[in-house]
Design an enzyme around this catalytic site. Structure first.
Site, PDB file in Angstrom:
ATOM      1  N   GLU A  63       0.823  -1.215   0.000  1.00  0.00           N
ATOM      2  CA  GLU A  63       0.000   0.000   0.000  1.00  0.00           C
ATOM      3  C   GLU A  63       0.853   1.260   0.000  1.00  0.00           C
ATOM      4  OE1 GLU A  63      -3.020   0.310   2.945  1.00  0.00           O
ATOM      5  OE2 GLU A  63      -4.013  -1.543   2.364  1.00  0.00           O
ATOM      6  N   ASP A  64       2.048   1.182   0.595  1.00  0.00           N
ATOM      7  CA  ASP A  64       2.819   2.396   0.834  1.00  0.00           C
ATOM      8  C   ASP A  64       3.869   2.694  -0.223  1.00  0.00           C
ATOM      9  OD1 ASP A  64       1.337   2.844   3.075  1.00  0.00           O
ATOM     10  OD2 ASP A  64       2.840   2.139   4.504  1.00  0.00           O
TER      11      ASP A  64
END
Length: 256
Positions: A63-64
């Site tokens: 996600e990051d």
């Protein structure tokens, strides 16, 4: 887990540090790496197997990282830690960050209903640490804390409530006890009477049909339009004191 801090775990810690070391958490301003380490600690305490602990360390990686690097990290996780770890991580990863906030969260909740036990355990540890951090910051700083996030206060509360309800149905009490405790503390903070200082945080919005409106979070209009949230959805679960503040604003009366 029979062996602690195996070479695979150490390699996972190294990867998590390399991805998250430049990042700071929104809720408490701590280095972001504190969060995956806390998730790992909870999973280890619950007796999770090595693959699940590794997935806990890496649960936010996909996600990051930038969109154009996701494929590279998927391959790296799969090659270094195996298909099972990658599957657990994928099971707690929002797949399309381009979607509006509420749409992403609804998809995540739907997936949580059918996710593997291992993914549920990682999600539970994630929610446990995030909620504990939120309670601590909210208790110290009050309403201003909600301005740090990408979604308004009551959307965050809605998502937590929905996630906890799903996990409660699917996970044993031994995994849920600490999360329940933090949720209880959060509810106590949410239920406290708003002070004049809290009402000073009300943000005046543009007039609609000649009536001034007020809302606790200045992102309300932007996010409401972006997420296509209905007024009823916005108010679902709202406490009476916050509803009353909104009603007063809509009626053209002072909101504080």
């Amino acid at each position: 887990m029979n062996t602690f801090l195996t070479p695979r775990l150490l390699e996972a810690i190294s990867l998590a540090v390399s991805v998250h070391s430049p990042m700071i958490r929104k809720g408490d301003d701590l280095p972001y790496i504190v969060h995956p380490m806390a998730v790992f600690g909870l999973l280890a305490r619950w007796g999770a197997d090595e693959d699940t602990c590794i997935a806990g360390l890496l649960h936010d990686v996909l996600e990051d990282v930038p969109e154009n690097e996701k494929s590279k990290y998927r391959i790296e996780i799969g090659q270094k830690f195996g298909a099972n770890v990658l599957e657990i991580v994928e099971g707690v990863t929002e797949q399309d960050k381009s979607l509006p906030w509420k749409a992403r969260k609804k998809l995540y909740l739907e997936h949580l209903k059918v996710a593997s036990k291992e993914s549920l355990m990682v999600s539970c540890a994630d929610r446990t640490h995030n909620t504990a951090s939120l309670v601590e910051a909210y208790g110290k700083e009050g309403e201003i804390i909600w301005k740090r996030f990408n979604a308004p206060k009551w959307w965050k509360v809605w998502f937590l409530d929905q996630a906890v309800a799903i996990m409660k149905e699917r996970l044993a009490d031994e995994y849920m006890t600490e999360l329940w405790s933090h949720v209880k503390d959060l509810n106590a903070l949410l239920s406290r009477e708003l002070t004049p200082q809290d009402y000073d945080l009300l943000s005046e919005l543009p007039e609609e049909n000649g009536v001034k409106q007020f809302i606790m979070d200045p992102l309300y209009l932007e996010l409401s339009n972006h997420c296509m949230l209905t007024e009823q959805e916005m108010e679902d679960g709202m406490l009476e004191d916050t509803k009353e503040a909104l009603r007063k604003g809509r009626d053209g009366n002072p909101a504080h």
